[in-house]
Design an enzyme around this catalytic site. Structure first.
Site, PDB file in Angstrom:
ATOM      1  N   ASP A 305       0.852  -1.196   0.000  1.00 47.35           N
ATOM      2  CA  ASP A 305       0.000   0.000   0.000  1.00 47.35           C
ATOM      3  C   ASP A 305       0.896   1.258   0.000  1.00 47.35           C
ATOM      4  O   ASP A 305       0.577   2.259   0.647  1.00 47.35           O
ATOM      5  CB  ASP A 305      -0.964   0.011   1.189  1.00 47.35           C
ATOM      6  CG  ASP A 305      -2.060   1.060   1.061  1.00 47.35           C
ATOM      7  OD1 ASP A 305      -2.162   1.708  -0.010  1.00 47.35           O
ATOM      8  OD2 ASP A 305      -2.812   1.251   2.033  1.00 47.35           O
ATOM      9  N   PHE A 323      -3.602  10.247   4.827  1.00 50.79           N
ATOM     10  CA  PHE A 323      -3.338   8.885   5.282  1.00 50.79           C
ATOM     11  C   PHE A 323      -2.272   8.242   4.397  1.00 50.79           C
ATOM     12  O   PHE A 323      -2.221   8.499   3.205  1.00 50.79           O
ATOM     13  CB  PHE A 323      -4.613   8.035   5.162  1.00 50.79           C
ATOM     14  CG  PHE A 323      -5.726   8.451   6.076  1.00 50.79           C
ATOM     15  CD1 PHE A 323      -5.763   7.997   7.390  1.00 50.79           C
ATOM     16  CD2 PHE A 323      -6.761   9.270   5.633  1.00 50.79           C
ATOM     17  CE1 PHE A 323      -6.811   8.352   8.241  1.00 50.79           C
ATOM     18  CE2 PHE A 323      -7.807   9.638   6.469  1.00 50.79           C
ATOM     19  CZ  PHE A 323      -7.833   9.178   7.783  1.00 50.79           C
ATOM     20  N   GLY A 324      -1.452   7.381   4.988  1.00 49.64           N
ATOM     21  CA  GLY A 324      -0.588   6.540   4.154  1.00 49.64           C
ATOM     22  C   GLY A 324       0.893   6.680   4.425  1.00 49.64           C
ATOM     23  O   GLY A 324       1.370   7.721   4.859  1.00 49.64           O
TER      24      GLY A 324
HETATM   25 ZN   LIG Z   1      -6.830   1.234   0.388  1.00 47.47          ZN
END
Ligand SMILES: [Zn+2]
Length: 427
Positions: A305, A323-324
């Site tokens: 991801d 996010f992330g």
């Molecule tokens: Zn996702």
């Protein structure tokens, strides 16, 4: 002239081969495997003391192109991929504009080929503009080169649309990949709902936002005899639901990210926005269940991801920051350190989770195996070497990761794509 790998201890999904082999790569394929092959005029790589794996495959990355080239491009993303041992990556469609038509699909495929470091496969959107309103033209997406569709970044919340998507995707043989999170249930949560969120005074994302979509998609797949792949599972309850579904023959597969078997929501205190991701970091109980799910086959594969963001974006307050985290350069080292070294997975099981299973799930028939006639995509690693992850190890354009300074195990020595060395360790 080909590339000859000498003294290879091959690790495939079933076993670590005891006898050393020579592997000859010619014209993009594995042309010959034998105990001893003549050097001839071939370029030689000596794999003595290392392990030779089928090229790693990551079916969940975000390369941000087109639209956010300040975060990542297909070129910088490809460099991060091969640095991490990946020879195939699949890019999520939440680009700007969204990858929902043949033109953008072709652009990504062509740019991936121009860069030429690894196999870059675009994942198309399920709904136009990822707006959850109408389905894309699946036939057009398939013709353009997509093998899977997803609205990743968000769920297909409209159940009727998901139902139709599963029906149509079955007809055109495209895999549906679901980001499981009902936004009406997260209601603005920025981290896991629990003690830490309460103590920090941050809005919590309750797990039911994730499990509700997992359960819904399993039910639709059962009813239609359709197929769905579930993204980045983070909860014990998800593992339970998938385990039951699989035992009943429902066609569901699932993935997990290294951060979800490595860190709990306690990391939010320490790392601030570098630990903000979607789904959020959960509890130790969830980590234990995910490891169990990986071990017993409930969770099929490991993905990164990889989600690059600029320093400026991540420097916003915790509520505002995106996010992330990036993940391509740390995936192998975290997986060996956290799963293989403690005996949760064997090395062959890891090869399955990071290469063979992803190839099977998305239908890449010539990848994920080291056999004569298969694609010449190979990752040579030293699984025993310990190292500390630093900023200098990052090839990605973005540096948003909570793992700087972390001790990892297992180094990528060579990444070979299409029979050519695309990365070689300097260490
Ligand atoms: Zn996702």
């Amino acid at each position: 002239m080909g590339l000859l790998i000498k003294n290879a201890i091959i690790v495939d999904k079933d076993k670590i081969h005891i006898k050393e082999q020579d592997i000859l790569l010619e014209n993009g394929i594995i042309s010959k495997i034998a105990p001893s092959l003549d050097k001839g005029s071939h370029e030689v790589v000596d794999a003595k003391g290392k392990k030779v794996l089928p090229g790693l495959i990551d079916i969940h990355v975000h390369f941000r192109q087109p639209g956010r080239e300040d975060k990542e491009t297909i070129e910088t993303g490809s460099r991060a991929a091969v640095r991490g041992g990946f020879t195939t990556v699949m890019c999520m469609p939440n680009t700007t504009p969204v990858t929902d038509n043949a033109q953008i699909v072709s652009f990504i495929i062509n740019e991936g080929k121009r860069v030429g470091l690894c196999n870059v496969i675009p994942i198309g959107a399920i709904t136009r503009g990822q707006k959850d309103g109408e389905l894309v033209d699946m036939y057009e997406m398939k013709e353009a080169g997509c093998i899977a569709l997803s609205d990743d970044g968000k769920s297909v919340v409209n159940s009727r649309l998901m139902y139709l998507a599963m029906q149509y995707s079955k007809m055109v043989d495209l895999l549906l990949i679901e980001h499981c999170q009902d936004p009406l249930l997260t209601s603005g949560g920025v981290m896991n709902e629990g003690f830490v969120s309460t103590e920090l005074g941050l809005k919590g994302d309750p797990g039911v936002a994730e499990t509700a979509i997992v359960a819904r998609d399993i039910e639709i797949a059962k009813y239609l005899d359709g197929r769905v792949h579930l993204c980045h599972m983070s909860l014990k309850r998800c593992v339970e639901l998938i385990r039951v579904a699989k035992s009943q023959g429902i066609k569901v597969t699932a993935e997990v990210c290294p951060h979800h078997f490595t860190l709990t929501d306690e990391a939010v205190r320490e790392f601030d926005t570098a630990a903000k991701m979607n789904p959020p970091l959960r509890s130790q109980e969830d980590i234990d269940a995910i490891k169990e799910g990986l071990k017993d086959g409930t969770i099929d594969c490991i993905v990164t991801d990889h989600a690059p963001h600029t320093v400026e974006d991540k420097e916003a307050g915790f509520d505002q920051a995106p996010f992330g985290i990036i993940g391509l350069e740390t995936s192998l080292g975290l997986t060996i350190a956290e799963l293989v070294a403690p005996g949760v997975l064997t090395l062959p099981q890891m090869v399955d989770k990071m290469s063979s299973a992803p190839a099977r799930i998305v239908g890449l028939k010539n990848k994920g195996e080291i056999k004569e006639g298969k694609d010449a995509d190979i990752t040579i690693i030293d699984p025993d070497k310990e190292w500390t992850f630093t900023k200098e190890d990052i090839a990605s354009k973005s540096k948003n990761t909570p793992f700087i300074g972390r001790k990892l195990k297992g180094t990528v020595e060579y990444t070979i794509f299409g029979g050519k060395i695309v990365y070689q360790s300097a260490k």
